[in-house]
Scaffold this motif. Structure first.
Motif, PDB file in Angstrom:
ATOM      1  N   ARG A  87     -37.199  18.727 -12.424  1.00 30.58           N
ATOM      2  CA  ARG A  87     -36.688  18.055 -11.213  1.00 30.58           C
ATOM      3  C   ARG A  87     -35.228  18.414 -11.009  1.00 30.58           C
ATOM      4  O   ARG A  87     -34.781  18.709  -9.909  1.00 30.58           O
ATOM      5  CB  ARG A  87     -36.860  16.541 -11.317  1.00 30.58           C
ATOM      6  CG  ARG A  87     -38.233  16.121 -10.891  1.00 30.58           C
ATOM      7  CD  ARG A  87     -38.405  14.610 -10.827  1.00 30.58           C
ATOM      8  NE  ARG A  87     -39.777  14.321 -11.187  1.00 30.58           N
ATOM      9  CZ  ARG A  87     -40.191  13.787 -12.328  1.00 30.58           C
ATOM     10  NH1 ARG A  87     -39.309  13.397 -13.223  1.00 30.58           N
ATOM     11  NH2 ARG A  87     -41.462  13.621 -12.578  1.00 30.58           N
ATOM     12  N   GLU A  88     -34.475  18.372 -12.115  1.00 28.17           N
ATOM     13  CA  GLU A  88     -33.053  18.709 -11.978  1.00 28.17           C
ATOM     14  C   GLU A  88     -32.869  20.178 -11.587  1.00 28.17           C
ATOM     15  O   GLU A  88     -32.037  20.508 -10.743  1.00 28.17           O
ATOM     16  CB  GLU A  88     -32.303  18.409 -13.279  1.00 28.17           C
ATOM     17  CG  GLU A  88     -30.805  18.442 -13.050  1.00 28.17           C
ATOM     18  CD  GLU A  88     -30.014  18.517 -14.338  1.00 28.17           C
ATOM     19  OE1 GLU A  88     -29.960  17.520 -15.056  1.00 28.17           O
ATOM     20  OE2 GLU A  88     -29.435  19.599 -14.584  1.00 28.17           O
ATOM     21  N   LEU A  89     -33.675  21.040 -12.187  1.00 23.53           N
ATOM     22  CA  LEU A  89     -33.572  22.461 -11.848  1.00 23.53           C
ATOM     23  C   LEU A  89     -33.883  22.673 -10.366  1.00 23.53           C
ATOM     24  O   LEU A  89     -33.165  23.402  -9.665  1.00 23.53           O
ATOM     25  CB  LEU A  89     -34.564  23.270 -12.713  1.00 23.53           C
ATOM     26  CG  LEU A  89     -34.646  24.757 -12.392  1.00 23.53           C
ATOM     27  CD1 LEU A  89     -33.371  25.484 -12.826  1.00 23.53           C
ATOM     28  CD2 LEU A  89     -35.856  25.405 -13.079  1.00 23.53           C
ATOM     29  N   ALA A  90     -34.942  22.000  -9.878  1.00 20.94           N
ATOM     30  CA  ALA A  90     -35.318  22.145  -8.466  1.00 20.94           C
ATOM     31  C   ALA A  90     -34.162  21.697  -7.570  1.00 20.94           C
ATOM     32  O   ALA A  90     -33.834  22.346  -6.570  1.00 20.94           O
ATOM     33  CB  ALA A  90     -36.573  21.331  -8.174  1.00 20.94           C
ATOM     34  N   ALA A  91     -33.494  20.583  -7.960  1.00 22.51           N
ATOM     35  CA  ALA A  91     -32.382  20.073  -7.146  1.00 22.51           C
ATOM     36  C   ALA A  91     -31.204  21.053  -7.185  1.00 22.51           C
ATOM     37  O   ALA A  91     -30.557  21.296  -6.158  1.00 22.51           O
ATOM     38  CB  ALA A  91     -31.957  18.701  -7.658  1.00 22.51           C
ATOM     39  N   SER A  92     -30.926  21.625  -8.349  1.00 18.43           N
ATOM     40  CA  SER A  92     -29.804  22.573  -8.461  1.00 18.43           C
ATOM     41  C   SER A  92     -30.073  23.814  -7.624  1.00 18.43           C
ATOM     42  O   SER A  92     -29.164  24.360  -6.991  1.00 18.43           O
ATOM     43  CB  SER A  92     -29.591  23.013  -9.913  1.00 18.43           C
ATOM     44  OG  SER A  92     -29.421  21.915 -10.741  1.00 18.43           O
ATOM     45  N   LEU A  93     -31.322  24.275  -7.622  1.00 18.27           N
ATOM     46  CA  LEU A  93     -31.666  25.461  -6.816  1.00 18.27           C
ATOM     47  C   LEU A  93     -31.588  25.116  -5.333  1.00 18.27           C
ATOM     48  O   LEU A  93     -31.060  25.880  -4.518  1.00 18.27           O
ATOM     49  CB  LEU A  93     -33.075  25.954  -7.180  1.00 18.27           C
ATOM     50  CG  LEU A  93     -33.213  26.631  -8.549  1.00 18.27           C
ATOM     51  CD1 LEU A  93     -34.677  26.777  -8.951  1.00 18.27           C
ATOM     52  CD2 LEU A  93     -32.536  28.009  -8.559  1.00 18.27           C
ATOM     53  N   GLU A  94     -32.110  23.938  -4.997  1.00 17.30           N
ATOM     54  CA  GLU A  94     -32.121  23.472  -3.600  1.00 17.30           C
ATOM     55  C   GLU A  94     -30.685  23.443  -3.053  1.00 17.30           C
ATOM     56  O   GLU A  94     -30.426  23.857  -1.927  1.00 17.30           O
ATOM     57  CB  GLU A  94     -32.741  22.063  -3.551  1.00 17.30           C
ATOM     58  CG  GLU A  94     -33.015  21.515  -2.173  1.00 17.30           C
ATOM     59  CD  GLU A  94     -34.200  22.195  -1.495  1.00 17.30           C
ATOM     60  OE1 GLU A  94     -35.216  22.409  -2.160  1.00 17.30           O
ATOM     61  OE2 GLU A  94     -34.058  22.516  -0.303  1.00 17.30           O
ATOM     62  N   ALA A  95     -29.754  22.951  -3.903  1.00 14.26           N
ATOM     63  CA  ALA A  95     -28.358  22.864  -3.466  1.00 14.26           C
ATOM     64  C   ALA A  95     -27.797  24.247  -3.159  1.00 14.26           C
ATOM     65  O   ALA A  95     -26.797  24.375  -2.455  1.00 14.26           O
ATOM     66  CB  ALA A  95     -27.520  22.194  -4.557  1.00 14.26           C
ATOM     67  N   ARG A  96     -28.435  25.272  -3.692  1.00  7.51           N
ATOM     68  CA  ARG A  96     -27.977  26.644  -3.441  1.00  7.51           C
ATOM     69  C   ARG A  96     -28.896  27.356  -2.455  1.00  7.51           C
ATOM     70  O   ARG A  96     -28.884  28.581  -2.351  1.00  7.51           O
ATOM     71  CB  ARG A  96     -27.892  27.403  -4.761  1.00  7.51           C
ATOM     72  CG  ARG A  96     -26.780  26.871  -5.647  1.00  7.51           C
ATOM     73  CD  ARG A  96     -26.924  27.374  -7.070  1.00  7.51           C
ATOM     74  NE  ARG A  96     -25.729  27.061  -7.850  1.00  7.51           N
ATOM     75  CZ  ARG A  96     -25.523  25.898  -8.472  1.00  7.51           C
ATOM     76  NH1 ARG A  96     -26.416  24.927  -8.373  1.00  7.51           N
ATOM     77  NH2 ARG A  96     -24.418  25.694  -9.159  1.00  7.51           N
ATOM     78  N   GLY A  97     -29.760  26.602  -1.808  1.00  9.30           N
ATOM     79  CA  GLY A  97     -30.582  27.175  -0.742  1.00  9.30           C
ATOM     80  C   GLY A  97     -31.899  27.777  -1.204  1.00  9.30           C
ATOM     81  O   GLY A  97     -32.573  28.466  -0.446  1.00  9.30           O
ATOM     82  N   LEU A  98     -32.281  27.542  -2.477  1.00 10.00           N
ATOM     83  CA  LEU A  98     -33.546  28.100  -2.961  1.00 10.00           C
ATOM     84  C   LEU A  98     -34.519  26.970  -3.282  1.00 10.00           C
ATOM     85  O   LEU A  98     -34.132  25.982  -3.907  1.00 10.00           O
ATOM     86  CB  LEU A  98     -33.327  28.934  -4.231  1.00 10.00           C
ATOM     87  CG  LEU A  98     -32.426  30.160  -4.122  1.00 10.00           C
ATOM     88  CD1 LEU A  98     -32.355  30.864  -5.476  1.00 10.00           C
ATOM     89  CD2 LEU A  98     -32.940  31.139  -3.080  1.00 10.00           C
TER      90      LEU A  98
END
Ligand SMILES: Cc1cc2nc3c(=O)[nH]c(=O)nc-3n(C[C@H](O)[C@H](O)[C@H](O)COP(=O)(O)OP(=O)(O)OC[C@H]3O[C@@H](n4cnc5c(N)ncnc54)[C@H](O)[C@@H]3O)c2cc1C
Length: 482
Positions: free
Chosen positions: A58-69
């Motif tokens: 979940r955290e990885l998904a949020a970190s990627l999302e914050a970078r547009g992925l």
């Protein structure tokens, strides 16, 4: 170029070689995770481990999302799902970090073959360890089977190569995602067939870094004594993070060494090196797994395996008592209850309970290994198998039958006040310290005062350690272990 990055045991952005390469080489990047259905169905891992993985994802998904992925995920057989995803999304290259479990090696070979057959390039990277098995060899080029020799060679390689950690790739924010299907929430633990629970050690990359910082600022510098006391925070509790790659071993080792450069008071060089030794043990067991895959199903050395109890009612009764923490040996029971309640157990206590299962109860170590895998947050085939074999004296640094822990002496030494025991075995909370390690020695009056009647509130010892030890040693002599 379009790159697919397959996340596995590397759920982070910093010092992530496959991610860094994909971001450097591709103008479009697709991050992917596959829930391995056959593995989830096998129940090899338990709810603690699965919930930790989900929290980290979940955290990885949020970190990627914050970078547009958007992290894409699929569920099924990873061989089919990765190949299908690469095909569906027209990937030119698939990137991943290597895994060293025999099963994972076979899986990855099949994925690679299938991708290459379709003209898709595969690029793999070293990540889970600082040195892979082929980096650390003896003079004859063979893998090293003794930890002491392995450790010496490991440090030589470290001095030669001076490993560095990679930053979060700068290109990550500008890497366009090839396609952005609406981002789907990750499945819940229940949807994966597991109970939902809050992991006892917080998951995710940020937490791993926080924990490493906290450890480096204090407990690291008294590790040689602190690491043996189960009632205190004397160790890093980073093992689940290493298991799921929310932090890399390079980052951790460099951070520990960095504390020595600061020259602040209270810093202890021997303690720092002792802690790094533990990470070298981890790598040692990983390379044993790669080079000697037979350890997964049997002893490293066939010749040192002593006969174990037959599978019958008595054996099952003893095993059940061990699993439930009802052996009548307080330190063993505290450890097994800590495991059931939290998904974690202190290393000193892991050694005590493992020795007790194999040498006092004479139950096959594989039953203990399996039970640990199903309950540990940090369940890891390499470390778990290597340590069980070490405790059963069937492993690489085998000391035959002579390493037999005396549970009462161990607990007097490492939990003298019984603080750890009282935390996990509440029936013993009021037992006087003089009797906390062997409560069955309390006379009846004392039992009544402590509100702990032996055989009623707390079990009497299920075996006599002294007799069990003698029997075990006699067995070793009779079998004439070479
Ligand atoms: C019977 C038995 C089973 C075990 N099963 C596992 C397992 O499934 N997964 C696992 O990660 N560890 C296992 N260990 C090793 C060890 O108990 C844990 O790694 C350690 O307790 C984790 O706590 P920590 O992170 O605070 O360790 P620290 O003391 O802070 O050590 C730092 C890191 O070094 C590594 N490490 C420490 N001790 C060992 C060791 N003896 N062998 C290999 N690596 C080590 C771990 O990655 C750990 O996080 C087992 C030990 C025993 C005796």
């Amino acid at each position: 170029m379009r790159g697919l990055i397959w996340f596995r045991r590397d759920l982070r952005l910093a010092d992530q070689p496959a991610l860094s390469a994909a971001c450097a080489e591709c103008d479009e990047v697709i991050p992917l995770f596959v829930f391995d259905d056959p593995l989830l169905r096998s129940r090899e891992f338990g709810a603690a481990c699965v919930n930790f993985m989900l929290g980290s994802l979940r955290e990885l998904a949020a970190s990627l999302e914050a970078r547009g992925l958007a992290l894409q995920w699929r569920r099924g057989d990873p061989i089919e799902e990765v190949v299908r995803a690469a095909h569906d999304w027209n990937a030119d290259v698939v990137y991943w970090n290597r895994d060293y479990e025999p099963r994972a090696i076979r899986r990855d070979q099949l994925v690679q073959q299938e991708l290459e057959r379709r003209g898709i390039i595969v690029k793999t990277f070293k990540d889970q360890v600082v040195f892979e098995s082929q980096d650390i060899r003896g003079a004859t080029g063979k893998p090293l089977q003794r930890y002491s020799a392995y450790r010496a060679r490991w440090w030589t390689q470290w001095s030669l190569h001076k490993p560095r950690a990679l930053p979060v790739p700068a290109a990550l924010s500008s890497a366009k995602q090839a396609m952005r299907p609406p981002s789907r929430p990750l499945p819940s633990a229940e949807e994966l067939g597991y109970a939902s629970l809050v992991p006892w050690i917080e998951p995710g990359e940020q937490q791993a870094r926080k924990q490493l910082r906290r450890f480096c600022e204090g407990p690291l510098h008294c590790y040689s004594t602190g690491r043996n006391i189960p009632s205190i925070e004397g160790t890093s509790k980073l093992s689940p993070h290493f298991r799921f790659g929310t932090i890399s071993p390079r980052t951790a080792i460099l951070a520990a060494l960095h504390t020595l450069e600061k020259g602040r008071p209270g810093v202890s060089r021997p303690d720092v090196f002792l802690w790094i030794d533990e990470l070298i043990w981890r790598e040692f067991f990983q390379q044993i797994l790669t080079e000697f895959p037979h350890v997964v199903s049997g002893p490293f050395r066939q010749t040192v395996a002593l006969p174990v109890r037959e599978r019958d009612q008595e054996r099952d009764r003893l095993f059940q008592a061990w699993c439930e923490g009802k052996t009548g040996y307080p330190i063993v029971d505290a450890g097994m209850r800590q495991l059931r309640q939290t998904g974690w157990m202190h290393n000193r206590v892991r050694m005590i309970v493992a020795s007790f299962l194999v040498k006092d109860l004479r139950i096959d170590w594989q039953s203990g290994e399996q039970y640990f895998m199903a309950h540990l947050l940090d369940a890891d085939v390499g470390a778990n198998n290597g340590n069980w074999q070490w405790c059963a004296s069937t492993g690489t640094d085998a000391m035959r039958g002579y390493r037999i822990f005396n549970p009462a002496l161990q607990s007097k030494k490492f939990d003298p006040e019984g603080l750890y025991i009282r935390r996990y075995v509440p029936e013993l909370a009021s037992v006087p310290t003089a009797k906390i390690h062997e409560p069955h020695l309390m006379p009846l009056g004392e039992q009544a005062d402590a509100r702990c009647r032996i055989g009623i509130d707390y079990p009497a010892p299920i075996v006599d350690h002294r007799l069990a030890r003698e029997e075990y040693l006699a067995l070793g002599k009779r079998e004439r272990v070479p």
